[in-house]
Write a protein that holds these residues in place. Structure first.
Motif, short mmCIF file in Angstrom:
data_model
loop_
_atom_site.label_atom_id
_atom_site.label_comp_id
_atom_site.label_asym_id
_atom_site.label_seq_id
_atom_site.Cartn_x
_atom_site.Cartn_y
_atom_site.Cartn_z
N SER A 54 5.42 13.90 5.40
CA SER A 54 4.50 14.56 4.49
C SER A 54 5.14 14.81 3.13
CB SER A 54 4.03 15.90 5.09
OG SER A 54 3.34 15.70 6.30
N VAL A 55 6.40 15.22 3.13
CA VAL A 55 7.10 15.52 1.88
C VAL A 55 7.26 14.26 1.03
CG1 VAL A 55 9.31 16.24 0.90
CG2 VAL A 55 8.31 17.53 2.78
N VAL A 56 7.64 13.15 1.65
CA VAL A 56 7.81 11.89 0.91
C VAL A 56 6.47 11.42 0.35
CG1 VAL A 56 8.41 9.46 1.15
CG2 VAL A 56 9.87 11.20 2.17
N ALA A 57 5.39 11.58 1.10
CA ALA A 57 4.07 11.18 0.61
C ALA A 57 3.66 12.01 -0.60
CB ALA A 57 3.04 11.32 1.73
N ILE A 58 3.94 13.31 -0.57
CA ILE A 58 3.64 14.18 -1.72
C ILE A 58 4.48 13.77 -2.92
CG2 ILE A 58 3.86 16.54 -2.59
CD1 ILE A 58 3.17 17.52 0.23
N ASP A 59 5.77 13.53 -2.71
CA ASP A 59 6.67 13.14 -3.79
C ASP A 59 6.22 11.83 -4.42
OD1 ASP A 59 8.87 12.57 -5.44
OD2 ASP A 59 10.25 13.57 -4.08
N ASP A 60 5.84 10.86 -3.59
CA ASP A 60 5.44 9.55 -4.10
C ASP A 60 4.18 9.64 -4.93
OD1 ASP A 60 5.77 6.60 -4.10
OD2 ASP A 60 3.86 6.66 -3.03
N ALA A 61 3.24 10.51 -4.54
CA ALA A 61 1.98 10.63 -5.27
C ALA A 61 2.11 11.47 -6.54
CB ALA A 61 0.92 11.25 -4.36
N ALA A 62 3.08 12.38 -6.58
CA ALA A 62 3.16 13.33 -7.69
C ALA A 62 4.15 12.93 -8.77
CB ALA A 62 3.52 14.72 -7.16
N THR A 63 5.12 12.06 -8.47
CA THR A 63 6.16 11.73 -9.44
C THR A 63 6.33 10.23 -9.59
OG1 THR A 63 7.92 11.75 -7.76
CG2 THR A 63 7.39 13.85 -8.82
N GLU A 64 6.91 9.85 -10.72
CA GLU A 64 7.18 8.43 -10.97
C GLU A 64 8.50 8.00 -10.32
OE1 GLU A 64 7.03 7.72 -15.12
OE2 GLU A 64 4.89 8.22 -15.30
N ASP A 65 9.50 8.87 -10.37
CA ASP A 65 10.81 8.56 -9.78
C ASP A 65 10.93 9.25 -8.42
OD1 ASP A 65 10.75 11.04 -10.97
OD2 ASP A 65 12.89 11.06 -11.41
#
Length: 231
Positions: free
Chosen positions: A66-77
Motif C-alpha cells: 500500500s505504501v509503495v502504491a501511494i508513493d508511486d501515485a503521489a511523487t515523481e521520484d
C-alpha cells in the motif's frame, strides 16, 4: 435594430455586447431561462478546511504494498519496495504510516507514510508521502507533529530534511509546518525545524557576508545577516 440583430452584428465584429436589464430579461424569456438563475445547492468548502483525524503507527512489511502504491501515485521520484526495505533494515531508521480509521463498512486505510533516521541530537527526515486523494486534509501535519513532539532543548533539538528545489508544493508544505531553509546546493534545498519552533535560517559556522557563499541570495534574495524568510 432588435436584440437578435445586435447579437449577430456583435458576433461578426467579434466585439462585446452590452445589454440593458430589460433586454437581458427579454432574452432570458425567449430562451425559456429563469432570470435571475439561482443555485439551490450549497458550495462545497475547501478540502484544506476539512481536517481528518488519522492514527499513526509503526510500519510493517505487510504495509509495503500500500505504501509503495501511494508513493508511486503521489511523487515523481517514487521509492520502490526495495528502497523501503533497505532503509527499514538500518538500525536507527524508523518508518511509520498514518491510517484513516474505519467507520461502518469502511475499512481502515493507509493514507501516508514517514521514514526518518534518529541521530544523536537531530532527526533526519528522509521521506514523507500522503496519497493524492488525501492531501490537504492535515494528514501530513499529523505525521510531522509526531516528530516535533520528540524534540526538546537538551537531546533531540531539530529536524532536518533535504528536498529537490523543483518540488514547490513540498517546500511550501514544510514552510507551513515551521521549517526554514538553511542551505541550497546542487539543486537541493536543506530545511530545518527546531525544538522551540524558531527558524534558524543561517548556520553558525557560515559567514553570511562571505563572497564565496551564494545560497543566501538564491534562497532569500539578500545577503544580510538578519534577512527575513523569503522562500
Amino acid at each position: 435594430m432588435n436584440i437578435k440583430e445586435r447579437i449577430q452584428k456583435a458576433l461578426k465584429q467579434e466585439s462585446g455586447l452590452r445589454l440593458s436589464a430589460a433586454e437581458v430579461q427579454s432574452l432570458a424569456s425567449v430562451l425559456h431561462v429563469g432570470f435571475p438563475v439561482t443555485h439551490r445547492w450549497r458550495r462545497k468548502p475547501s478540502p484544506s478546511k476539512e481536517p481528518l483525524a488519522g492514527e499513526v503507527r509503526f510500519m510493517c512489511r505487510a504495509d509495503l504494498e500500500s505504501v509503495v502504491a501511494i508513493d508511486d501515485a503521489a511523487t515523481e521520484d517514487a521509492w520502490g519496495k526495495d528502497d523501503y526495505i533497505r532503509h527499514m533494515s538500518q538500525r536507527m531508521v524508523v518508518a511509520k504510516v498514518i491510517e484513516r480509521p474505519g467507520r461502518g463498512r469502511r475499512a481502515r486505510t493507509i493514507v501516508g507514510s514517514l521514514v526518518y533516521e534518529r541521530h544523536q541530537t537531530w532527526i533526519d527526515l528522509k521521506r514523507i508521502v500522503v496519497g493524492t486523494e488525501y492531501q490537504l486534509h492535515s494528514f501530513g501535519r499529523q505525521l510531522i507533529a509526531t516528530l516535533q513532539s520528540n524534540l526538546n532543548k537538551r537531546s533531540l533539538t531539530h529536524i532536518r530534511t533535504t528536498i529537490d528545489e523543483r518540488s514547490l508544493p513540498l517546500m511550501l508544505f514544510f514552510r507551513l509546518v515551521g521549517f526554514a531553509a538553511v542551505e541550497a546546493h546542487e539543486g537541493k534545498i536543506v530545511m530545518e525545524y527546531y525544538w522551540d519552533g524558531e527558524p534558524r535560517p543561517y548556520r553558525s559556522e557560515l559567514d553570511c557576508r562571505s563572497a564565496t557563499q551564494t545560497w543566501q541570495s538564491e534562497v532569500y534574495g539578500d545577503d544580510e545577516e538578519t534577512g527575513g524568510l523569503k522562500v
